[in-house]
Design a protein around this motif. Structure first.
Motif, PDB file in Angstrom:
ATOM      1  N   GLY A  73       0.880  -1.167   0.000  1.00 49.19           N
ATOM      2  CA  GLY A  73       0.000   0.000   0.000  1.00 49.19           C
ATOM      3  C   GLY A  73       0.919   1.218   0.000  1.00 49.19           C
ATOM      4  O   GLY A  73       1.418   1.654  -1.021  1.00 49.19           O
ATOM      5  N   GLY A  75       3.617   1.039   2.143  1.00 44.12           N
ATOM      6  CA  GLY A  75       4.899   0.463   2.560  1.00 44.12           C
ATOM      7  C   GLY A  75       5.324   0.802   3.971  1.00 44.12           C
ATOM      8  O   GLY A  75       6.503   0.808   4.296  1.00 44.12           O
ATOM      9  N   PHE A 148      -6.713   2.542  14.081  1.00 41.87           N
ATOM     10  CA  PHE A 148      -7.266   3.413  15.127  1.00 41.87           C
ATOM     11  C   PHE A 148      -6.456   4.691  15.225  1.00 41.87           C
ATOM     12  O   PHE A 148      -5.300   4.745  14.790  1.00 41.87           O
ATOM     13  CB  PHE A 148      -7.309   2.711  16.499  1.00 41.87           C
ATOM     14  N   TYR A 416      -2.632  -6.752  18.125  1.00 41.76           N
ATOM     15  CA  TYR A 416      -3.010  -5.961  16.950  1.00 41.76           C
ATOM     16  C   TYR A 416      -2.048  -6.314  15.811  1.00 41.76           C
ATOM     17  O   TYR A 416      -0.853  -6.027  15.899  1.00 41.76           O
ATOM     18  CB  TYR A 416      -2.933  -4.480  17.313  1.00 41.76           C
TER      19      TYR A 416
HETATM   20  C1  LIG Z   1       5.029   5.409  11.997  1.00 44.50           C
HETATM   21  C2  LIG Z   1       3.812   4.535  12.065  1.00 44.50           C
HETATM   22  C3  LIG Z   1       2.694   4.958  12.736  1.00 44.50           C
HETATM   23  C4  LIG Z   1       1.573   4.151  12.808  1.00 44.50           C
HETATM   24  N1  LIG Z   1       0.470   4.597  13.477  1.00 44.50           N
HETATM   25  C5  LIG Z   1      -0.632   3.831  13.507  1.00 44.50           C
HETATM   26  C6  LIG Z   1      -1.816   4.299  14.143  1.00 44.50           C
HETATM   27  O1  LIG Z   1      -1.861   5.397  14.672  1.00 44.50           O
HETATM   28  N2  LIG Z   1      -2.903   3.509  14.133  1.00 44.50           N
HETATM   29  C7  LIG Z   1      -2.892   2.282  13.544  1.00 44.50           C
HETATM   30  O2  LIG Z   1      -3.921   1.617  13.556  1.00 44.50           O
HETATM   31  N3  LIG Z   1      -1.792   1.804  12.939  1.00 44.50           N
HETATM   32  C8  LIG Z   1      -0.671   2.544  12.909  1.00 44.50           C
HETATM   33  N4  LIG Z   1       0.461   2.065  12.297  1.00 44.50           N
HETATM   34  C9  LIG Z   1       0.470   0.694  11.771  1.00 44.50           C
HETATM   35  C10 LIG Z   1      -0.084   0.680  10.353  1.00 44.50           C
HETATM   36  O3  LIG Z   1      -1.472   0.591  10.421  1.00 44.50           O
HETATM   37  C11 LIG Z   1       0.469  -0.525   9.571  1.00 44.50           C
HETATM   38  O4  LIG Z   1       1.859  -0.414   9.488  1.00 44.50           O
HETATM   39  C12 LIG Z   1      -0.144  -0.641   8.189  1.00 44.50           C
HETATM   40  O5  LIG Z   1       0.119  -1.930   7.695  1.00 44.50           O
HETATM   41  C13 LIG Z   1       0.391   0.378   7.226  1.00 44.50           C
HETATM   42  O6  LIG Z   1      -0.251   0.297   5.995  1.00 44.50           O
HETATM   43  P1  LIG Z   1       0.552   0.519   4.621  1.00 44.50           P
HETATM   44  O7  LIG Z   1      -0.404   0.393   3.521  1.00 44.50           O
HETATM   45  O8  LIG Z   1       1.347   1.757   4.721  1.00 44.50           O
HETATM   46  O9  LIG Z   1       1.551  -0.701   4.723  1.00 44.50           O
HETATM   47  P2  LIG Z   1       2.195  -1.714   3.672  1.00 44.50           P
HETATM   48  O10 LIG Z   1       3.494  -2.079   4.284  1.00 44.50           O
HETATM   49  O11 LIG Z   1       2.175  -1.192   2.294  1.00 44.50           O
HETATM   50  O12 LIG Z   1       1.214  -2.927   3.748  1.00 44.50           O
HETATM   51  C14 LIG Z   1       1.169  -3.781   4.853  1.00 44.50           C
HETATM   52  C15 LIG Z   1       0.563  -5.085   4.447  1.00 44.50           C
HETATM   53  O13 LIG Z   1      -0.824  -4.918   4.240  1.00 44.50           O
HETATM   54  C16 LIG Z   1      -1.252  -5.657   3.130  1.00 44.50           C
HETATM   55  N5  LIG Z   1      -1.790  -4.714   2.137  1.00 44.50           N
HETATM   56  C17 LIG Z   1      -1.481  -3.414   1.984  1.00 44.50           C
HETATM   57  N6  LIG Z   1      -2.248  -2.867   1.032  1.00 44.50           N
HETATM   58  C18 LIG Z   1      -3.050  -3.833   0.575  1.00 44.50           C
HETATM   59  C19 LIG Z   1      -4.094  -3.880  -0.389  1.00 44.50           C
HETATM   60  N7  LIG Z   1      -4.475  -2.813  -1.056  1.00 44.50           N
HETATM   61  N8  LIG Z   1      -4.712  -5.061  -0.591  1.00 44.50           N
HETATM   62  C20 LIG Z   1      -4.363  -6.152   0.108  1.00 44.50           C
HETATM   63  N9  LIG Z   1      -3.405  -6.167   1.029  1.00 44.50           N
HETATM   64  C21 LIG Z   1      -2.758  -5.016   1.275  1.00 44.50           C
HETATM   65  C22 LIG Z   1      -0.066  -6.439   2.637  1.00 44.50           C
HETATM   66  O14 LIG Z   1      -0.072  -7.717   3.222  1.00 44.50           O
HETATM   67  C23 LIG Z   1       1.097  -5.640   3.145  1.00 44.50           C
HETATM   68  O15 LIG Z   1       2.246  -6.409   3.372  1.00 44.50           O
HETATM   69  C24 LIG Z   1       1.585   2.864  12.213  1.00 44.50           C
HETATM   70  C25 LIG Z   1       2.735   2.432  11.549  1.00 44.50           C
HETATM   71  C26 LIG Z   1       3.844   3.243  11.474  1.00 44.50           C
HETATM   72  C27 LIG Z   1       5.082   2.720  10.810  1.00 44.50           C
END
Ligand SMILES: Cc1cc2nc3c(=O)[nH]c(=O)nc-3n(C[C@H](O)[C@H](O)[C@H](O)COP(=O)(O)OP(=O)(O)OC[C@H]3O[C@@H](n4cnc5c(N)ncnc54)[C@H](O)[C@@H]3O)c2cc1C
Length: 460
Positions: A73, A75, A148, A416
């Motif tokens: 998504g 990353g 959240f 979580y």
């Molecule tokens: C600095 C930081 C702050 C954060 N704060 C919060 C917070 O306040 N609240 C909270 O709830 N979480 C928080 N998170 C956690 C966050 O929700 C997860 O890291 C989430 O996976 C990030 O999504 P992404 O799309 O950026 O990740 P990615 O690394 O791109 O995706 C994570 C995984 O999700 C799956 N995925 C992604 N996109 C898709 C798609 N379109 N279809 C199917 N599968 C998919 C894949 O398996 C992938 O490996 C935080 C993380 C970080 C690093």
């Protein structure tokens, strides 16, 4: 690359609207970077999808050539599953469109949108839905794991506000999942992560928020942490759901409202957010100022989108990260002592212990209503272990593991999934608890061959 794969990728280029990036592409190194610098893998092929219709082509090519598939998504995920070694990364990060139907209070969101993209688009209409607290996080991964943030007390988890999604399954079919269509798939993707297919669009319900909210920080010395945290625990029991107060234990960053001599010293920070009448909010938070002798504070009315970026400078991409997390239904004295003890020996200046308050609307949803089942969780503890040099890996990881172990006796069951690291795959079944069996059943139906296994994997 084999001749076969090279012919197949040439063929794929003719079919997709997005870009196919191979290791010899000048942009390859940039494109394969993800948020957590601990994760360094080299996909054989990166398909930067431009449209949902690119996804089935990518899946087909990967399956025909026996390539593992990872999905990206934005990353941000700590486990780094977005990035595969030698396989295909389906990269959605350039699909960022957010369409808002203000009259219906709905947002239709592409999977590469970050929280910043989302918040900006919806706040143009004075609307929002609960998402996380760091604006570079991806809406995709966040939603699929639960999601959240500051609005969760009032409006629930991100998934509690998801109305439908478009999903491309392992066999390349495009399905709509909602309470009316493919109901089991909709149940599974609300917490079940990327196990069931590639989500190419999310439909969210929106709520009137801001555009100005009341927010800010009060910073106390760490040696007052016990009294601050005990009073905090009592205060939040009766605080209205419009008010969210989180706790951070860390070394003080060089914030302009803190005296210079406090910078770098261990502190306990109350992070305050109120969505409601600003003057009313100021009255509500008055007792917080009396929890101790604060080093300083900075609280005021500000745009919601600004507060959504307030923690970005502390959570920039490119650092090494190893996180650990527990849910809590209550904060016992022993849990507080453990947190304070570990905050007194932080292994690097960037490490922090974060306690998010999520008590409220999220607790009123039945635990089996969707895959995410931690409806008893009132607090989420997240240990952001963060540093710059590989030489510090061992010390920092050991600190995080020791803290995780020491605080485990006071935590509630489950975990979580969005905060789980690479080495926690043995925690997945426990993370879903009673919902795991149903998830495995749905996985067997939609992805019997476990094509989507680079995630917190649910075995078919
Ligand atoms: C600095 C930081 C702050 C954060 N704060 C919060 C917070 O306040 N609240 C909270 O709830 N979480 C928080 N998170 C956690 C966050 O929700 C997860 O890291 C989430 O996976 C990030 O999504 P992404 O799309 O950026 O990740 P990615 O690394 O791109 O995706 C994570 C995984 O999700 C799956 N995925 C992604 N996109 C898709 C798609 N379109 N279809 C199917 N599968 C998919 C894949 O398996 C992938 O490996 C935080 C993380 C970080 C690093």
């Amino acid at each position: 690359m084999t001749k076969l794969l090279s012919a197949a990728t040439a063929n794929l280029r003719g079919k997709v609207k997005g870009r196919v990036v191979l290791p010899d592409d000048p942009n390859y190194e940039e494109v394969r970077k993800i948020w957590n610098a601990m994760i360094d893998r080299r996909p054989a092929v990166i398909v930067r999808c431009a449209k949902a219709d690119d996804v089935p082509h990518a899946i087909r090519l990967a399956r025909q050539n026996g390539l593992e598939i990872s999905i990206r998504g934005a990353g941000h995920n700590i486990a780094g599953n977005a990035l595969c070694e030698g396989g295909m990364m389906i990269d959605l990060s350039t699909m960022k469109n957010v369409r808002v139907d203000a009259a219906k209070r709905r947002a239709y969101v592409e999977p590469g949108a970050t929280l910043a993209d989302f918040d900006k688009a919806v706040q143009e209409h004075g609307l929002a839905t609960p998402v996380g607290i760091n604006s570079t996080t991806g809406i995709s991964g966040l939603t699929l794991g639960g999601g959240f943030g500051w609005l969760t007390r009032k409006y629930g988890m991100t998934i509690d506000n998801l109305l439908s999604a478009e999903v491309i399954t392992a066999d390349g079919k495009k399905l709509r999942a909602s309470e009316k269509e493919n109901v089991d798939l909709f149940w599974a993707i609300r917490g079940g992560g990327g196990n069931f297919g590639v989500v190419t669009q999310f439909e969210f319900k929106l709520h009137p928020v801001g555009p100005e909210i009341l927010a800010g920080l009060i910073v106390f010395p760490l040696d007052q942490a016990k009294q601050v945290l005990r009073q905090y625990r009592e205060f939040v029991k009766s605080a209205p759901e419009e008010l969210s107060v989180w706790v951070v234990l860390r070394q003080a960053p060089p914030l302009p409202f803190l005296p210079k001599e406090v910078h770098g010293r261990e502190v306990v920070v109350l992070a305050i957010f109120y969505t409601g009448d600003i003057a009313e909010g100021a009255k509500l938070i008055a007792p917080l100022h009396r929890f101790g002798d604060a080093h300083g504070e900075h609280i005021g009315a500000q745009p919601y989108v600004q507060w959504q970026k307030a923690f970005d400078p502390l959570l920039t991409p490119g650092a090494r990260n190893y996180w650990k997390s527990h849910n809590f239904t209550e904060l016992r004295d022993e849990a507080l002592d453990t947190m304070i003890g570990f905050a007194n020996r932080l292994p690097s200046p960037q490490c922090e212990i974060f306690i998010a308050l999520i008590a409220g609307a999220a607790n009123r949803v039945p635990a089996d209503a969707m895959a995410y089942g931690h409806r008893d969780a009132k607090f989420v503890l997240n240990v952001h272990t963060r540093w710059d040099e590989a030489a510090q890996d061992e010390t920092c990881i050991a600190w995080a593991r020791a803290f995780f172990k020491a605080s485990a006796p006071y935590a509630s069951a489950g975990a979580y999934v969005n905060f789980m690291t690479e080495d926690e795959s043995d925690r997945v079944a426990a993370a879903y608890g009673a919902n795991y069996a149903r998830l495995a059943h749905i996985k067997r139906h939609y992805d019997p061959e476990n094509v989507f296994h680079l995630n917190q994997n649910i075995k078919p």
